[in-house]
Design a protein around this motif. Structure first.
Motif, PDB file in Angstrom:
ATOM      1  N   LEU A   1      -8.424   9.806 -19.274  1.00 33.24           N
ATOM      2  CA  LEU A   1      -8.081  10.946 -18.264  1.00 33.24           C
ATOM      3  C   LEU A   1      -9.164  12.254 -18.689  1.00 33.24           C
ATOM      4  O   LEU A   1      -9.380  13.210 -18.119  1.00 33.24           O
ATOM      5  CB  LEU A   1      -6.688  11.518 -18.038  1.00 33.24           C
ATOM      6  CG  LEU A   1      -6.006  12.251 -19.152  1.00 33.24           C
ATOM      7  CD1 LEU A   1      -6.295  13.511 -18.818  1.00 33.24           C
ATOM      8  CD2 LEU A   1      -4.562  12.057 -18.698  1.00 33.24           C
TER       9      LEU A   1
ATOM     10  N   ASN B   1       3.216  15.975  -9.693  1.00 36.98           N
ATOM     11  CA  ASN B   1       1.930  16.354  -9.492  1.00 36.98           C
ATOM     12  C   ASN B   1       0.943  16.177 -11.000  1.00 36.98           C
ATOM     13  O   ASN B   1      -0.423  16.213 -10.698  1.00 36.98           O
ATOM     14  CB  ASN B   1       2.112  17.881  -9.182  1.00 36.98           C
ATOM     15  CG  ASN B   1       1.969  18.069  -7.696  1.00 36.98           C
ATOM     16  OD1 ASN B   1       1.174  17.905  -6.794  1.00 36.98           O
ATOM     17  ND2 ASN B   1       2.969  18.833  -7.267  1.00 36.98           N
ATOM     18  N   THR B   2       1.619  16.420 -11.884  1.00 34.96           N
ATOM     19  CA  THR B   2       0.845  16.307 -13.288  1.00 34.96           C
ATOM     20  C   THR B   2       0.364  14.946 -13.365  1.00 34.96           C
ATOM     21  O   THR B   2      -0.679  14.529 -13.772  1.00 34.96           O
ATOM     22  CB  THR B   2       1.725  16.635 -14.372  1.00 34.96           C
ATOM     23  OG1 THR B   2       2.307  17.972 -14.359  1.00 34.96           O
ATOM     24  CG2 THR B   2       1.340  16.242 -15.599  1.00 34.96           C
TER      25      THR B   2
ATOM     26  N   ILE C   1      -0.343  12.699 -11.052  1.00 36.52           N
ATOM     27  CA  ILE C   1      -1.428  12.490  -9.894  1.00 36.52           C
ATOM     28  C   ILE C   1      -2.769  13.265 -10.417  1.00 36.52           C
ATOM     29  O   ILE C   1      -3.832  12.635 -10.230  1.00 36.52           O
ATOM     30  CB  ILE C   1      -1.083  12.910  -8.455  1.00 36.52           C
ATOM     31  CG1 ILE C   1      -1.095  14.300  -8.297  1.00 36.52           C
ATOM     32  CG2 ILE C   1      -0.151  12.050  -7.866  1.00 36.52           C
ATOM     33  CD1 ILE C   1      -1.092  14.376  -6.644  1.00 36.52           C
ATOM     34  N   GLU C   2      -2.627  14.220 -10.917  1.00 39.45           N
ATOM     35  CA  GLU C   2      -3.820  14.791 -11.709  1.00 39.45           C
ATOM     36  C   GLU C   2      -4.430  13.973 -12.500  1.00 39.45           C
ATOM     37  O   GLU C   2      -5.908  13.842 -12.782  1.00 39.45           O
ATOM     38  CB  GLU C   2      -3.448  16.392 -12.085  1.00 39.45           C
ATOM     39  CG  GLU C   2      -3.474  17.442 -11.321  1.00 39.45           C
ATOM     40  CD  GLU C   2      -2.940  18.742 -11.645  1.00 39.45           C
ATOM     41  OE1 GLU C   2      -3.149  18.965 -12.848  1.00 39.45           O
ATOM     42  OE2 GLU C   2      -2.211  19.390 -10.894  1.00 39.45           O
ATOM     43  N   ALA C   3      -3.601  13.202 -13.470  1.00 41.99           N
ATOM     44  CA  ALA C   3      -4.246  12.245 -14.439  1.00 41.99           C
ATOM     45  C   ALA C   3      -4.824  11.267 -13.992  1.00 41.99           C
ATOM     46  O   ALA C   3      -5.804  10.793 -14.323  1.00 41.99           O
ATOM     47  CB  ALA C   3      -3.022  11.926 -15.439  1.00 41.99           C
TER      48      ALA C   3
ATOM     49  N   ASP D   1      -6.077  10.940 -10.793  1.00 39.57           N
ATOM     50  CA  ASP D   1      -7.443  11.471 -10.335  1.00 39.57           C
ATOM     51  C   ASP D   1      -8.271  11.389 -11.178  1.00 39.57           C
ATOM     52  O   ASP D   1      -9.631  10.873 -11.202  1.00 39.57           O
ATOM     53  CB  ASP D   1      -7.282  12.758  -9.586  1.00 39.57           C
ATOM     54  CG  ASP D   1      -6.439  12.873  -8.301  1.00 39.57           C
ATOM     55  OD1 ASP D   1      -5.846  11.758  -7.801  1.00 39.57           O
ATOM     56  OD2 ASP D   1      -6.044  13.824  -8.086  1.00 39.57           O
TER      57      ASP D   1
ATOM     58  N   SER E   1       0.977  16.321  -4.615  1.00 41.22           N
ATOM     59  CA  SER E   1       1.636  14.813  -4.502  1.00 41.22           C
ATOM     60  C   SER E   1       2.440  14.819  -3.176  1.00 41.22           C
ATOM     61  O   SER E   1       2.518  13.837  -2.591  1.00 41.22           O
ATOM     62  CB  SER E   1       2.468  14.836  -5.669  1.00 41.22           C
ATOM     63  OG  SER E   1       3.352  13.598  -5.534  1.00 41.22           O
TER      64      SER E   1
END
Lengths: 281, 281, 281, 281
Positions: free
Chosen positions: B211, C102-103, C105-107, C109, D219
């Motif tokens: 990441l 959310n944390t 999915i940022e990873a 992405d 999300s």
């Protein structure tokens, strides 16, 4: 200092703050400090509190005050460049500039997502009354079609010509970065003027304002702050005074405060200004 | 080049990509390019496609290949330093390093939020097989209590001593940054070894892995990429070859590719290594 | 309560904290509270401090303790569901779940940005020992090719079949989300097993660990927290006790604590499980 | 449809887009579609292309068009609620609302960082011509001192009274959220009016504008979009038409399009409006 409102800081009280925006010590403009009486009072309090040196973080105004104070009372002072405008002599970068620019490009990225028709113009006003550093860097980094800077007169007519050629090349959207200090009066005025000339455009304005001053600092700013703080203390311990510590190349260097205050600085790289021209065509 | 898989790029095809991570041209290791036959095939394709110069973006491996190719076929080549490890001679920073470091500090910030008891140790493994640049910068910027680097042997025993003094100073949590290339075998091993010595600690491990290689680039990286790309094209147009363009100070400078490939580089600032010692006590 | 370590909170002391992760009151597991003597001591301190009701924020463990305490000493208690696993009966969502997802999915992405070759498999381990809520939601939201959940046995063989068909459809990269509580022993083990069967794959592992527990809360979590806190106080003022406030539909509703503790909950939506199957083919 | 500008989408063409803001299919207002001739042309193109059902994503305007089109040509249509204003009947949340609200609170968080003196007022204008959903949610989530909504008349005088009591309670800064559709004419006007009454205040204005419409979706929005899209296809396959799929509670439910278009909706939760009053005192 004038109110004798001191807060002792040690390794525990500054723990777990490196990730925060703003300042835990607070900050304020101070009229009294501009007077001899005010400074005398400040010095009396500083002396009574057993403080034997000062580290001042800020820009021109802060440094002028620090320089006078240091001369008047022969108290050692080291300055650290902290202003998002990046407009100081003696340091390639000032604290806050990198974070602010990142905030601006995140905004530009989001605005670009919604650009989907050929007849829409976005104007984004960013900080910089006298300095176009944020505007130029964020404009290049955000892929803006035009950038209006305080350092460079770009009349509405010239901007309109740029926008026309951008439209002809069928760009799917156009974003114009407007530094608050550019000559046409800010994003609202520029948008209004352009609208009058190109009625078919739908113009949208975003004023980023003070959100550029906050936020968790970027890695670059945190490392720079740590290095500058460390250097400031070491130079004080080594007996130096009336200097600013700054980043030059990849090293921390010092500059006499007098020089910082008197020398003009032009922080816009020539190659970036050239690129700006090339990209706008 | 070996598969004649070319994609023409112009101002429209590269529009609206500056905010994206990764690469739209794809990338891959290529065994065939290590052979003379493979490179001959690549050159034939390049020639047939009417390509008269190359810009290679990458690190040591990419540059070696580019250097050989350029010499063998007298095709002009300019290189751009692109590696998150920031381990190249001739440029203060390489593309991707700033973005990766920001990703790491965001992770550290989140981990620190949950640190609330005195008996918890967090180990965060970051990239860097031979270079501790990410670890050192992110460690300072994240306020880590200890940093294990490839460039510096820190045995488990020494680490434990640091952790003991951190515990004594009643820090409410302790984060250790572990570069993947440090000598003790990575975060899991370090955590296991420490746990054996301090049984009362609850050890937690985060492996950031790939990441760190993605994400929307930071402003610093976007500006640097734009400047380097612009400089690369200009130098090619000016007839230069086998050079790398890089950032030195705040200016774009060139370095002969041979020098880049042969000179050792040590990118860890002395003042930051000192700070690391001071902060760990 | 056992240590009489109370902190009075009012509108000023809770100002400017809504954006922070973690807890300003700290949190810890407490063995003494499991004993009658420990609870008696806690109650004595609570009484002496003039506290006449409790709001407990947490999951099963917290609620069990709160329920016993409330019965033993007839002190009013209202509970608020706060666990990132979203595994409680009586509330569609628990505090922290949205932020954690959310944390993740940022990873994901960021990891996907680097996926550029056909022979690379990424395994991302997310929290959830008994609940696959984070894994399922983040997997769908992140566009993962496969998701391993605690609630559903997916053997290595079945996973490999999925990966083979993904490879055949020439997907350019493959990301597998692994909840820590799934049956095959976590991301490292799954990666190792898959690697043994498909040697040509380059497998990469990311363990997100505790970074999922921190970070500035999302809007959803902040609004939910505000509504639940407001409701908790109002219900206490109205004389209610031993209830949990929760979100059902878009309204704040109450559930008897006993019911929360005794009812099984299955939070994985059927349509999302179906989608997971469809997307993995 | 009017220009026969179709793009076939399959599992490969929609791969790797879930993390992007905006729309890959583009979007535009279309005057021709308001005429019978325009719609006929659209239908001819749709029929010629072998398209046998439509999924329309948008708000009131989109749904009206879809409803008419479906009735005129008996082509099945299922609608998906997509508008950041969250102002549609039949779904607790609309696509984009959660992402937009998160963008707003990130801006508020940054603005609050710079609030350090007692005499500074920040006005943040957010989207919402007829709906105060973003303003109310972001105001609560951002800890704003006052929120001006389109649904609720708050005169300048009442606002000033609130600000005075906030100042008296010595709050260190004050942020006022202004929905663009509130009665006083937007943030600039409100700031000007307040400034006239409280001259000692330094008022700062941020206009977020279109940056609220972009950005990588949260999300919550991605999961909701996936579920709604999946449900839309299934309902079309099952022979349903002129319905909207929406989220109610934690389930995907359908509502006749006619009902969606005719029923008034009030999405501001009573408890949140109460909280807003309580927090502003």
């Amino acid at each position: 200092m004038i109110d004798a409102n001191f807060e002792e800081m040690n390794s525990r009280s500054v723990s777990n703050i490196i990730q925060l925006g703003g300042t835990i010590l607070k900050t304020a403009r101070c009229e009294a400090f501009r007077t001899a009486a005010g400074r005398q009072q400040a010095y009396d309090h500083v002396k009574a509190a057993g403080i034997d040196a000062l580290i001042a973080i800020g820009g021109d105004g802060t440094f002028s005050g620090a320089e006078i104070f240091s001369r008047e009372f022969t108290i050692p002072v080291v300055c650290i460049p902290g202003t998002i405008d990046n407009d100081l002599y003696g340091s390639d970068f000032t604290l806050g500039f990198d974070t602010a620019t990142n905030t601006v490009i995140e905004a530009i990225d989001k605005i670009r997502d919604t650009a989907a028709s050929h007849d829409r113009l976005f104007f984004v006003e960013v900080m910089g009354r006298d300095s176009g550093c944020i505007a130029l860097n964020a404009g290049i980094a955000g892929g803006a079609e035009a950038i209006l800077l305080p350092e460079k007169a770009t009349g509405i007519q010239a901007l309109c010509s740029q926008l026309e050629s951008a439209a002809k090349s069928k760009k799917s959207s156009t974003i114009v970065i407007v530094a608050e200090g550019e000559e046409n009066g800010g994003a609202y005025n520029v948008a209004k003027e352009v609208k009058q000339r190109f009625d078919f455009y739908d113009t949208k304005v975003t004023i980023l304002g003070h959100l550029q001053r906050g936020g968790s600092p970027s890695s670059f700013d945190r490392v720079l702050a740590s290095r500058l703080g460390y250097a400031a203390v070491r130079h004080l311990l080594a007996g130096q005074t009336r200097i600013m510590v700054g980043l030059r190349g990849n090293e921390i260097k010092t500059t006499p405060l007098e020089e910082v205050l008197n020398k003009k600085v032009f922080k816009l790289s020539e190659d970036m200004l050239e690129m700006m021209e090339v990209l706008s065509i």
